[in-house]
Design an enzyme around this catalytic site. Structure first.
Site, short mmCIF file in Angstrom:
data_model
loop_
_atom_site.label_atom_id
_atom_site.label_comp_id
_atom_site.label_asym_id
_atom_site.label_seq_id
_atom_site.Cartn_x
_atom_site.Cartn_y
_atom_site.Cartn_z
N LYS A 13 0.66 -1.26 -0.08
CA LYS A 13 -0.01 0.03 0.13
C LYS A 13 0.68 1.35 -0.13
O LYS A 13 0.68 2.21 -0.63
CB LYS A 13 -0.78 0.17 1.22
CG LYS A 13 -2.12 -0.57 1.06
CD LYS A 13 -3.10 -0.21 2.23
CE LYS A 13 -2.75 -0.04 3.62
NZ LYS A 13 -2.05 -1.19 4.34
N ARG A 133 11.59 -2.71 10.96
CA ARG A 133 10.41 -2.14 11.62
C ARG A 133 10.16 -3.14 12.79
O ARG A 133 10.08 -4.52 12.72
CB ARG A 133 9.07 -2.31 10.53
CG ARG A 133 8.88 -0.97 10.09
CD ARG A 133 7.80 -1.02 9.00
NE ARG A 133 6.38 -0.88 9.61
CZ ARG A 133 5.39 -0.88 9.07
NH1 ARG A 133 5.37 -0.39 7.89
NH2 ARG A 133 4.10 -1.13 9.73
P1 AMP Z 1 0.58 0.68 8.81
O1 AMP Z 1 1.93 1.46 8.51
O2 AMP Z 1 -0.43 1.26 8.24
O3 AMP Z 1 0.63 -0.62 8.76
O4 AMP Z 1 0.41 1.13 10.53
C1 AMP Z 1 1.16 0.53 11.30
C2 AMP Z 1 0.62 0.47 12.94
O5 AMP Z 1 0.01 1.96 13.12
C3 AMP Z 1 -0.75 -0.19 12.94
O6 AMP Z 1 -0.40 -1.78 12.94
C4 AMP Z 1 -1.61 0.31 14.09
O7 AMP Z 1 -0.87 -0.17 15.27
C5 AMP Z 1 -1.36 1.63 14.01
N1 AMP Z 1 -2.31 2.36 12.78
C6 AMP Z 1 -2.07 2.85 11.69
N2 AMP Z 1 -3.27 3.17 11.31
C7 AMP Z 1 -4.42 3.12 12.09
C8 AMP Z 1 -5.82 3.41 12.12
N3 AMP Z 1 -6.38 3.93 11.26
N4 AMP Z 1 -6.35 2.81 13.30
C9 AMP Z 1 -5.58 2.20 14.43
N5 AMP Z 1 -4.43 2.01 14.28
C10 AMP Z 1 -3.78 2.29 13.30
#
Ligand code: AMP
Length: 191
Positions: A13, A133
């Site tokens: 993404k 990460r």
């Molecule tokens: P991502 O980089 O989008 O995979 O997000 C990494 C982490 O950030 C996720 O595993 C959640 O802990 C947190 N996070 C990101 N976006 C959200 C959201 N919309 N709602 C809740 N937690 C989020």
């Protein structure tokens, strides 16, 4: 134009969202990036969300909604934006619609990127080595996939019902995936 990117962790993404933002000339609003940045900077928000991020659990809805609400008020979002990683729950989806409606806006397109689970896991393990990460460990990878299946995947039906959704195969090279994406937003690929 307001575009929402949906897709499980590891589907690519972020990479595709950045490219599409360049093409559409809209800012990239990644809640994951915003939360990681806050954690890195050690702000009160960052300290509050650190544990959720590290454990691969969702940050509480009201916290993320408030982060997005503040970001959407910035002037660069006036022409639109690409939301990457938000909404992730039905409560967030509802809050987003209300926020946009209050400004007379609505979502123009929802893009769902898909990929088989084995490929998601192997991509995330590769990323763990590359980017180090903290949430790309085998345990948290599995938790994030479970969280996606249980809490975020139900949004697909919501957006399919109002014809906003386009589902894009996330397999193949980044260029192949991007070509499929641009076809869905009605823009020819550049470069
Ligand atoms: P991502 O980089 O989008 O995979 O997000 C990494 C982490 O950030 C996720 O595993 C959640 O802990 C947190 N996070 C990101 N976006 C959200 C959201 N919309 N709602 C809740 N937690 C989020």
């Amino acid at each position: 134009m307001i575009v929402v990117f949906l897709g499980p962790p590891g589907v690519g993404k972020g990479t595709q969202a950045r490219r599409l933002c360049q093409l559409l000339a809209v800012p990239h609003l990644s809640t994951g990036d915003m939360l990681r940045q806050a954690r890195g900077a050690g702000t009160p928000l960052g300290r509050h969300v650190a544990e959720f991020l590290d454990q691969g659990r969702l940050v509480p809805d009201e916290v993320v909604v408030s982060v997005v609400q503040q970001r959407l008020r910035q002037p660069d979002c006036r022409t639109g934006c690409l939301l990457d990683g938000f909404p992730r729950t039905l409560v967030q989806a509802q809050a987003l619609e209300e926020m946009l409606a209050a400004e007379g806006h609505c979502i123009d397109r929802v893009l769902e990127l898909t990929l088989a689970e084995e490929q998601l896991v192997s991509r995330m393990l590769q990323r763990a080595q590359r980017e180090n990460r903290a949430d790309d460990t085998p345990d948290t990878i599995q938790r994030r996939l479970d969280v996606y299946r249980e809490q975020t995947a139900p949004l697909v039906a919501r957006y399919a019902a109002n014809s906003l959704l386009r589902t894009v195969d996330g397999g193949g090279t980044p260029d192949e995936v991007f070509a499929r994406i641009t076809a869905c937003v009605g823009k020819g690929s550049v470069g």
